[in-house]
Motif scaffolding. Structure first.
Motif, PDB file in Angstrom:
ATOM      1  N   GLY A 110      65.429 100.390 123.534  1.00  0.00           N
ATOM      2  CA  GLY A 110      66.686 101.134 123.450  1.00  0.00           C
ATOM      3  C   GLY A 110      67.888 100.282 123.819  1.00  0.00           C
ATOM      4  N   GLN A 111      67.730  99.426 124.808  1.00  0.00           N
ATOM      5  CA  GLN A 111      68.833  98.560 125.230  1.00  0.00           C
ATOM      6  C   GLN A 111      69.114  97.464 124.201  1.00  0.00           C
ATOM      7  OE1 GLN A 111      70.197 100.607 127.693  1.00  0.00           O
ATOM      8  NE2 GLN A 111      70.807  98.676 128.578  1.00  0.00           N
ATOM      9  N   LEU A 112      68.088  97.057 123.453  1.00  0.00           N
ATOM     10  CA  LEU A 112      68.278  96.019 122.434  1.00  0.00           C
ATOM     11  C   LEU A 112      69.264  96.448 121.357  1.00  0.00           C
ATOM     12  CD1 LEU A 112      64.742  94.464 121.877  1.00  0.00           C
ATOM     13  CD2 LEU A 112      66.774  93.346 122.778  1.00  0.00           C
ATOM     14  N   ALA A 113      69.439  97.755 121.203  1.00  0.00           N
ATOM     15  CA  ALA A 113      70.405  98.246 120.215  1.00  0.00           C
ATOM     16  C   ALA A 113      71.803  97.723 120.520  1.00  0.00           C
ATOM     17  CB  ALA A 113      70.394  99.774 120.187  1.00  0.00           C
ATOM     18  N   LEU A 114      72.138  97.595 121.804  1.00  0.00           N
ATOM     19  CA  LEU A 114      73.451  97.044 122.169  1.00  0.00           C
ATOM     20  C   LEU A 114      73.589  95.603 121.697  1.00  0.00           C
ATOM     21  CD1 LEU A 114      73.780  98.403 125.805  1.00  0.00           C
ATOM     22  CD2 LEU A 114      75.167  99.058 123.833  1.00  0.00           C
ATOM     23  N   VAL A 115      72.521  94.825 121.840  1.00  0.00           N
ATOM     24  CA  VAL A 115      72.540  93.425 121.403  1.00  0.00           C
ATOM     25  C   VAL A 115      72.669  93.360 119.885  1.00  0.00           C
ATOM     26  CG1 VAL A 115      71.218  91.281 121.325  1.00  0.00           C
ATOM     27  CG2 VAL A 115      71.184  92.684 123.392  1.00  0.00           C
ATOM     28  N   PHE A 116      71.862  94.165 119.188  1.00  0.00           N
ATOM     29  CA  PHE A 116      71.903  94.158 117.734  1.00  0.00           C
ATOM     30  C   PHE A 116      73.248  94.637 117.213  1.00  0.00           C
ATOM     31  CE2 PHE A 116      67.045  94.743 117.629  1.00  0.00           C
ATOM     32  CZ  PHE A 116      66.864  93.378 117.717  1.00  0.00           C
ATOM     33  N   LYS A 117      73.868  95.614 117.887  1.00  0.00           N
ATOM     34  CA  LYS A 117      75.177  96.111 117.476  1.00  0.00           C
ATOM     35  C   LYS A 117      76.206  94.984 117.534  1.00  0.00           C
ATOM     36  CE  LYS A 117      78.871  99.068 119.060  1.00  0.00           C
ATOM     37  NZ  LYS A 117      79.375  99.769 120.230  1.00  0.00           N
ATOM     38  N   GLU A 118      76.168  94.186 118.586  1.00  0.00           N
ATOM     39  CA  GLU A 118      77.107  93.071 118.722  1.00  0.00           C
ATOM     40  C   GLU A 118      76.813  91.982 117.695  1.00  0.00           C
ATOM     41  OE1 GLU A 118      79.907  93.024 120.512  1.00  0.00           O
ATOM     42  OE2 GLU A 118      79.367  95.086 121.018  1.00  0.00           O
ATOM     43  N   LEU A 119      75.544  91.728 117.414  1.00  0.00           N
ATOM     44  CA  LEU A 119      75.189  90.742 116.400  1.00  0.00           C
ATOM     45  C   LEU A 119      75.666  91.160 115.028  1.00  0.00           C
ATOM     46  CD1 LEU A 119      71.560  89.652 117.402  1.00  0.00           C
ATOM     47  CD2 LEU A 119      73.634  88.275 117.479  1.00  0.00           C
ATOM     48  N   ILE A 120      75.478  92.433 114.715  1.00  0.00           N
ATOM     49  CA  ILE A 120      75.911  92.951 113.414  1.00  0.00           C
ATOM     50  C   ILE A 120      77.434  92.875 113.305  1.00  0.00           C
ATOM     51  CG2 ILE A 120      76.084  95.054 112.026  1.00  0.00           C
ATOM     52  CD1 ILE A 120      73.268  95.785 113.132  1.00  0.00           C
ATOM     53  N   LYS A 121      78.127  93.160 114.405  1.00  0.00           N
ATOM     54  CA  LYS A 121      79.595  93.133 114.411  1.00  0.00           C
ATOM     55  C   LYS A 121      80.130  91.740 114.132  1.00  0.00           C
ATOM     56  CE  LYS A 121      81.370  95.513 117.775  1.00  0.00           C
ATOM     57  NZ  LYS A 121      81.986  95.913 119.059  1.00  0.00           N
ATOM     58  N   THR A 122      79.422  90.707 114.611  1.00  0.00           N
ATOM     59  CA  THR A 122      79.905  89.329 114.419  1.00  0.00           C
ATOM     60  C   THR A 122      79.577  88.777 113.045  1.00  0.00           C
ATOM     61  OG1 THR A 122      77.898  88.383 115.405  1.00  0.00           O
ATOM     62  CG2 THR A 122      79.765  88.808 116.879  1.00  0.00           C
ATOM     63  N   LEU A 123      78.666  89.395 112.324  1.00  0.00           N
ATOM     64  CA  LEU A 123      78.302  88.885 110.994  1.00  0.00           C
ATOM     65  C   LEU A 123      79.290  89.276 109.936  1.00  0.00           C
ATOM     66  CD1 LEU A 123      74.459  89.442 111.013  1.00  0.00           C
ATOM     67  CD2 LEU A 123      75.712  87.343 111.450  1.00  0.00           C
TER      68      LEU A 123
END
Length: 123
Positions: A110-123
């Motif tokens: 569940g916490q990894l979603a925060l990491v993935f959200k930031e990764l997606i935002k930078t792409l």
């Protein structure tokens, strides 16, 4: 305001997707009890993130804060999130006696979603 709500919904959907995928893997390998434990761990992560987002939205809608007020709000939110997660882990491990490894795995998913959200935002 609408874009903030949309952002929170997207994050919640991403969390649910990651938690569901992890639960299915645990279900296939270990069984229903571990899959339910993963789901509960994921719900703890969702509660954690929702508290963070709720505080952020309230701060954005309120008056402009001084640097000291912003710092106090930051610390208060961090303490609230820590206490919330701690209490939910105590309840799920102590009272419900869920599987610790599966519970923590669901929380991490569940916490990894925060990491993935930031990764997606930078792409």
């Amino acid at each position: 305001m609408a874009s903030a709500a949309r952002s929170v919904r997207k994050l919640a959907m991403l969390q649910l997707l990651l938690i569901a995928a992890t639960s299915v893997i645990f279900l296939m390998i270990n069984g229903a009890f571990q899959a339910a434990s993963v789901g509960c761990g994921g719900l703890i992560a969702m509660a954690n993130v929702l508290l963070l987002e709720w505080r952020r939205l309230r701060a954005d809608r309120g008056r402009a804060l001084s640097a000291g007020e912003s710092l106090r709000l930051l610390y208060r939110t961090a303490v609230e999130r820590f206490v919330l997660v701690l209490l939910l882990f105590v309840v799920t491990l102590g009272t419900l006696q869920l599987d610790p490894l599966a519970l923590i795995t669901g929380f991490i998913a569940g916490q990894l979603a925060l990491v993935f959200k930031e990764l997606i935002k930078t792409l």
